[in-house]
Motif scaffolding. Sequence first.
Motif, PDB file in Angstrom:
ATOM      1  N   ILE A 235     -27.845  64.899   6.665  1.00  0.00           N
ATOM      2  CA  ILE A 235     -28.200  63.940   8.011  1.00  0.00           C
ATOM      3  C   ILE A 235     -26.912  63.609   8.581  1.00  0.00           C
ATOM      4  N   TYR A 236     -26.059  63.072   7.886  1.00  0.00           N
ATOM      5  CA  TYR A 236     -24.635  62.869   8.489  1.00  0.00           C
ATOM      6  C   TYR A 236     -23.966  64.012   9.476  1.00  0.00           C
ATOM      7  N   GLU A 237     -24.248  65.156   8.904  1.00  0.00           N
ATOM      8  CA  GLU A 237     -23.788  66.338   9.820  1.00  0.00           C
ATOM      9  C   GLU A 237     -24.611  66.372  11.021  1.00  0.00           C
ATOM     10  N   ALA A 238     -25.957  66.215  10.940  1.00  0.00           N
ATOM     11  CA  ALA A 238     -26.816  66.355  12.163  1.00  0.00           C
ATOM     12  C   ALA A 238     -26.457  65.296  13.213  1.00  0.00           C
ATOM     13  N   MET A 239     -26.061  64.104  12.411  1.00  0.00           N
ATOM     14  CA  MET A 239     -25.436  62.762  13.539  1.00  0.00           C
ATOM     15  C   MET A 239     -24.281  63.188  13.988  1.00  0.00           C
ATOM     16  N   GLY A 240     -23.528  64.322  13.626  1.00  0.00           N
ATOM     17  CA  GLY A 240     -22.116  64.370  14.103  1.00  0.00           C
ATOM     18  C   GLY A 240     -21.049  63.453  13.484  1.00  0.00           C
TER      19      GLY A 240
ATOM     20  N   GLU B  46     -40.868  50.366  -4.695  1.00  0.00           N
ATOM     21  CA  GLU B  46     -39.971  51.215  -4.225  1.00  0.00           C
ATOM     22  C   GLU B  46     -39.193  51.949  -5.294  1.00  0.00           C
ATOM     23  N   THR B  47     -39.130  53.370  -4.987  1.00  0.00           N
ATOM     24  CA  THR B  47     -38.740  54.380  -5.995  1.00  0.00           C
ATOM     25  C   THR B  47     -37.583  55.272  -5.238  1.00  0.00           C
ATOM     26  N   CYS B  48     -36.503  55.784  -6.144  1.00  0.00           N
ATOM     27  CA  CYS B  48     -35.656  56.628  -5.312  1.00  0.00           C
ATOM     28  C   CYS B  48     -36.291  57.610  -4.728  1.00  0.00           C
ATOM     29  N   GLU B  49     -37.078  58.248  -5.439  1.00  0.00           N
ATOM     30  CA  GLU B  49     -37.836  59.625  -5.076  1.00  0.00           C
ATOM     31  C   GLU B  49     -38.409  59.466  -3.660  1.00  0.00           C
ATOM     32  N   ALA B  50     -39.181  58.348  -3.679  1.00  0.00           N
ATOM     33  CA  ALA B  50     -39.986  58.107  -2.338  1.00  0.00           C
ATOM     34  C   ALA B  50     -38.965  57.972  -1.230  1.00  0.00           C
ATOM     35  N   HIS B  51     -38.047  57.482  -1.300  1.00  0.00           N
ATOM     36  CA  HIS B  51     -36.783  57.038  -0.394  1.00  0.00           C
ATOM     37  C   HIS B  51     -36.182  58.476   0.153  1.00  0.00           C
ATOM     38  N   HIS B  52     -35.947  59.117  -1.013  1.00  0.00           N
ATOM     39  CA  HIS B  52     -35.496  60.577  -0.921  1.00  0.00           C
ATOM     40  C   HIS B  52     -36.288  61.597  -0.026  1.00  0.00           C
ATOM     41  N   GLU B  53     -37.512  61.856  -0.450  1.00  0.00           N
ATOM     42  CA  GLU B  53     -38.470  62.170   0.435  1.00  0.00           C
ATOM     43  C   GLU B  53     -38.883  61.730   1.776  1.00  0.00           C
ATOM     44  N   LEU B  54     -38.784  60.406   1.890  1.00  0.00           N
ATOM     45  CA  LEU B  54     -38.769  59.993   3.052  1.00  0.00           C
ATOM     46  C   LEU B  54     -37.699  60.548   3.888  1.00  0.00           C
ATOM     47  N   ALA B  55     -36.495  60.561   3.547  1.00  0.00           N
ATOM     48  CA  ALA B  55     -35.290  60.695   4.294  1.00  0.00           C
ATOM     49  C   ALA B  55     -35.234  62.127   4.636  1.00  0.00           C
ATOM     50  N   ARG B  56     -35.674  62.928   3.837  1.00  0.00           N
ATOM     51  CA  ARG B  56     -35.990  64.431   4.077  1.00  0.00           C
ATOM     52  C   ARG B  56     -37.014  64.774   5.167  1.00  0.00           C
ATOM     53  N   CYS B  57     -38.115  63.992   5.366  1.00  0.00           N
ATOM     54  CA  CYS B  57     -38.859  63.962   6.375  1.00  0.00           C
ATOM     55  C   CYS B  57     -38.397  63.451   7.524  1.00  0.00           C
ATOM     56  N   LEU B  58     -37.782  62.536   7.752  1.00  0.00           N
ATOM     57  CA  LEU B  58     -36.879  61.827   8.849  1.00  0.00           C
ATOM     58  C   LEU B  58     -36.037  62.659   9.366  1.00  0.00           C
ATOM     59  N   TYR B  59     -35.336  63.335   8.387  1.00  0.00           N
ATOM     60  CA  TYR B  59     -34.233  64.414   8.811  1.00  0.00           C
ATOM     61  C   TYR B  59     -34.753  65.574   9.516  1.00  0.00           C
ATOM     62  N   GLU B  60     -36.152  65.950   9.020  1.00  0.00           N
ATOM     63  CA  GLU B  60     -36.632  67.389   9.600  1.00  0.00           C
ATOM     64  C   GLU B  60     -37.085  66.795  10.984  1.00  0.00           C
ATOM     65  N   THR B  61     -37.762  65.386  11.220  1.00  0.00           N
ATOM     66  CA  THR B  61     -38.021  65.220  12.590  1.00  0.00           C
ATOM     67  C   THR B  61     -37.176  64.574  13.405  1.00  0.00           C
TER      68      THR B  61
ATOM     69  N   ALA C 226     -30.869  58.218   7.161  1.00  0.00           N
ATOM     70  CA  ALA C 226     -29.738  57.751   6.669  1.00  0.00           C
ATOM     71  C   ALA C 226     -30.081  56.573   5.795  1.00  0.00           C
ATOM     72  N   VAL C 227     -30.635  55.598   6.523  1.00  0.00           N
ATOM     73  CA  VAL C 227     -31.026  54.398   5.715  1.00  0.00           C
ATOM     74  C   VAL C 227     -31.724  54.813   4.497  1.00  0.00           C
ATOM     75  N   HIS C 228     -32.643  55.568   4.494  1.00  0.00           N
ATOM     76  CA  HIS C 228     -33.657  55.923   3.223  1.00  0.00           C
ATOM     77  C   HIS C 228     -32.891  56.715   2.191  1.00  0.00           C
ATOM     78  N   ALA C 229     -31.886  57.627   2.873  1.00  0.00           N
ATOM     79  CA  ALA C 229     -31.061  58.341   1.921  1.00  0.00           C
ATOM     80  C   ALA C 229     -30.000  57.573   0.911  1.00  0.00           C
ATOM     81  N   THR C 230     -29.423  56.565   1.963  1.00  0.00           N
ATOM     82  CA  THR C 230     -28.391  55.664   1.270  1.00  0.00           C
ATOM     83  C   THR C 230     -29.159  54.753   0.129  1.00  0.00           C
ATOM     84  N   ARG C 231     -30.541  54.438   0.592  1.00  0.00           N
ATOM     85  CA  ARG C 231     -31.030  53.581  -0.353  1.00  0.00           C
ATOM     86  C   ARG C 231     -31.271  54.328  -2.006  1.00  0.00           C
ATOM     87  N   ALA C 232     -31.677  55.529  -1.599  1.00  0.00           N
ATOM     88  CA  ALA C 232     -31.936  56.246  -2.755  1.00  0.00           C
ATOM     89  C   ALA C 232     -30.606  56.424  -3.476  1.00  0.00           C
TER      90      ALA C 232
END
Length: 119
Positions: free
Chosen positions: A78-83, A33-48, A55-61
């Motif tokens: 992510i929050y903005e995209a969720m409204g 578990e690394t901060c950077e991997a959580h962050h990059e995964l959060a970015r990917c999930l945002y794009e998809t 949001a879960v992975h961004a928060t963990r980072a």
Amino acid sequence: SPYTYNSLALCYMELGNLSRSIPLFKHFLELIETCEAHHELARCLYETKEYIEGAVHATRAIEMEPQRALLYITRSDIYEAMGFAELSKEDLATVLRVDPYFHQPYLEEAERLENANQY
């Protein structure tokens, strides 16, 4: 090495192949578990548009490295995209508390482009 999964995930991410990148980041995070991997995964999930999991992975980072301003920017997007405008604004306010000069390079680049009539 577990880092092979992370490296491949980053390569696929750079190529825009998020459907290959996401499972590799997830597998890497099961091993290490690394901060950077959580962050990059959060970015990917945002794009998809997988905002809840993003949001879960961004928060963990953020939990892992709360002084990194960029992490709050990602979660704010992510929050903005969720409204969730208020949560998004809170994260943007946190960016300025964590790093009051975070925005400076972006302002300088915008000014440079404007002066070159490229903006």
